[in-house]
Structure formats: C-alpha cells, structure tokens
Write a protein that holds these residues in place. Structure first.
Motif, PDB file in Angstrom:
ATOM      1  N   LYS A 243       0.816  -1.219   0.000  1.00 37.63           N
ATOM      2  CA  LYS A 243       0.000   0.000   0.000  1.00 37.63           C
ATOM      3  C   LYS A 243       0.854   1.276   0.000  1.00 37.63           C
ATOM      4  O   LYS A 243       0.647   2.163  -0.834  1.00 37.63           O
ATOM      5  CB  LYS A 243      -0.912  -0.019   1.228  1.00 37.63           C
ATOM      6  CG  LYS A 243      -1.754   1.206   1.410  1.00 37.63           C
ATOM      7  CD  LYS A 243      -2.595   1.032   2.667  1.00 37.63           C
ATOM      8  CE  LYS A 243      -3.453   2.208   2.962  1.00 37.63           C
ATOM      9  NZ  LYS A 243      -4.337   1.942   4.109  1.00 37.63           N
ATOM     10  N   GLU A 244       1.803   1.376   0.919  1.00 35.57           N
ATOM     11  CA  GLU A 244       2.583   2.602   1.061  1.00 35.57           C
ATOM     12  C   GLU A 244       3.394   2.915  -0.192  1.00 35.57           C
ATOM     13  O   GLU A 244       3.398   4.042  -0.671  1.00 35.57           O
ATOM     14  CB  GLU A 244       3.504   2.522   2.291  1.00 35.57           C
ATOM     15  CG  GLU A 244       2.765   2.627   3.610  1.00 35.57           C
ATOM     16  CD  GLU A 244       1.968   1.375   3.970  1.00 35.57           C
ATOM     17  OE1 GLU A 244       2.351   0.253   3.554  1.00 35.57           O
ATOM     18  OE2 GLU A 244       0.940   1.529   4.653  1.00 35.57           O
ATOM     19  N   ARG A 245       4.074   1.917  -0.712  1.00 34.64           N
ATOM     20  CA  ARG A 245       4.898   2.143  -1.903  1.00 34.64           C
ATOM     21  C   ARG A 245       4.033   2.490  -3.107  1.00 34.64           C
ATOM     22  O   ARG A 245       4.365   3.373  -3.896  1.00 34.64           O
ATOM     23  CB  ARG A 245       5.752   0.920  -2.210  1.00 34.64           C
ATOM     24  CG  ARG A 245       6.731   1.190  -3.338  1.00 34.64           C
ATOM     25  CD  ARG A 245       7.734   0.113  -3.421  1.00 34.64           C
ATOM     26  NE  ARG A 245       8.442   0.094  -2.155  1.00 34.64           N
ATOM     27  CZ  ARG A 245       9.729  -0.139  -1.990  1.00 34.64           C
ATOM     28  NH1 ARG A 245      10.462  -0.401  -3.018  1.00 34.64           N
ATOM     29  NH2 ARG A 245      10.288  -0.147  -0.817  1.00 34.64           N
TER      30      ARG A 245
ATOM     31  N   LYS B   6       2.698   6.068  -2.838  1.00 35.81           N
ATOM     32  CA  LYS B   6       3.760   7.059  -3.015  1.00 35.81           C
ATOM     33  C   LYS B   6       3.959   7.415  -4.494  1.00 35.81           C
ATOM     34  O   LYS B   6       4.270   8.549  -4.826  1.00 35.81           O
ATOM     35  CB  LYS B   6       5.067   6.519  -2.429  1.00 35.81           C
ATOM     36  CG  LYS B   6       6.134   7.567  -2.248  1.00 35.81           C
ATOM     37  CD  LYS B   6       7.440   7.002  -1.752  1.00 35.81           C
ATOM     38  CE  LYS B   6       7.273   6.093  -0.551  1.00 35.81           C
ATOM     39  NZ  LYS B   6       8.534   5.563  -0.038  1.00 35.81           N
TER      40      LYS B   6
ATOM     41  N   GLU C 216      -6.497   4.363  -0.333  1.00 40.39           N
ATOM     42  CA  GLU C 216      -5.989   4.069   1.008  1.00 40.39           C
ATOM     43  C   GLU C 216      -6.788   2.944   1.658  1.00 40.39           C
ATOM     44  O   GLU C 216      -6.250   2.149   2.409  1.00 40.39           O
ATOM     45  CB  GLU C 216      -6.018   5.322   1.879  1.00 40.39           C
ATOM     46  CG  GLU C 216      -4.934   6.296   1.499  1.00 40.39           C
ATOM     47  CD  GLU C 216      -4.915   7.542   2.352  1.00 40.39           C
ATOM     48  OE1 GLU C 216      -5.803   7.733   3.201  1.00 40.39           O
ATOM     49  OE2 GLU C 216      -3.983   8.340   2.157  1.00 40.39           O
TER      50      GLU C 216
END
Length: 132
Positions: A12-14, A17, A34
């Motif tokens: 999720k985070e990568r 970004k 998200e």
C-alpha cells in the motif's frame, strides 16, 4: 525469474507514493485507494496463479504459462486460448515487484513463508465455513 514463486501482498505505502491521479481527482481517489490498496494477495506455484480478493472474500485460481522472461521481468498468460490475458511482472528486488494497474503500477512484496501459510489457512478456513 523463478523468484515469482510464493505469496505476495499488495504494498500500500509504496503504491500510494508513486500513484498518479487524473487532474482534479486526487481528493476523491486517495481515500478509496488508502482503503483498498494493501489487501490483494497473489500466490504463484510453477503452474498455478491464485489471487485472494478481500472484497469478495475468496480465492480465484487458474493456470498460467510464462510467455517470456528476462532477468527483471516475466510476462505470464492466463485464461483459455481464445480469451487469453497477459500480465507483466517487473521485479525491482528479490522481494518486490510491480504490475500495471490501469495507468499506474501496484507494488507487491513477498510474504514470509510462515505468514503466507497462516494467511492461506485462515482464508481457506473462512471459505469452508461460508460454504457449509
């Protein structure tokens, strides 16, 4: 690369970004992404491709073949001959790859074997309960 074998979870985070939003759509799309990114699971054996969809609460399974590969990428083909679909898997590290998601890319990170076994056990048990 044979590095595709095993289980992988959406990162999720990568993915967030590097996600590109259509002009004026970031405010509307970001909460949805998200909520949804980071939940999809891919599992590869030498001939089977499985995807766990948390949105539907079930595994999808099918055979695949490798159409071509090099040191950094593999192109897999799934589905019956008359309706084949392909997917490029691009490895950026031994424990990380990305796939196209529309105009964007979604990253996947390798799950540790114990975590993958536990996840498969829990989701398959849930499926058996739902089928009963």
């Amino acid at each position: 690369p044979s590095g595709r074998l095993g289980s992988w979870r959406s990162d999720k985070e990568r993915s967030l970004k590097e996600w590109l939003y259509a002009e004026g759509k970031a405010e509307a799309m970001r909460p949805l992404l998200e909520r949804d990114l980071g939940k999809l699971i891919h599992h590869f054996t030498r001939t089977l491709y499985e995807t766990y969809s948390p949105f539907e609460g079930k595994w999808f399974r099918g055979r695949y073949r490798v159409a071509w590969s090099n040191k950094e990428s593999v192109f897999i083909v799934t589905g019956p001959r008359r309706a084949e679909e392909g997917q490029l898997i691009r490895f950026v590290a031994p424990t990380l790859y990305w796939v196209h998601a529309g105009k964007n890319i979604e990253y996947f990170c390798r799950l540790a074997p114990a975590e993958a076994r536990q996840f498969r056990k829990s989701t398959l048990a849930g499926r058996r309960r739902a089928d009963a």
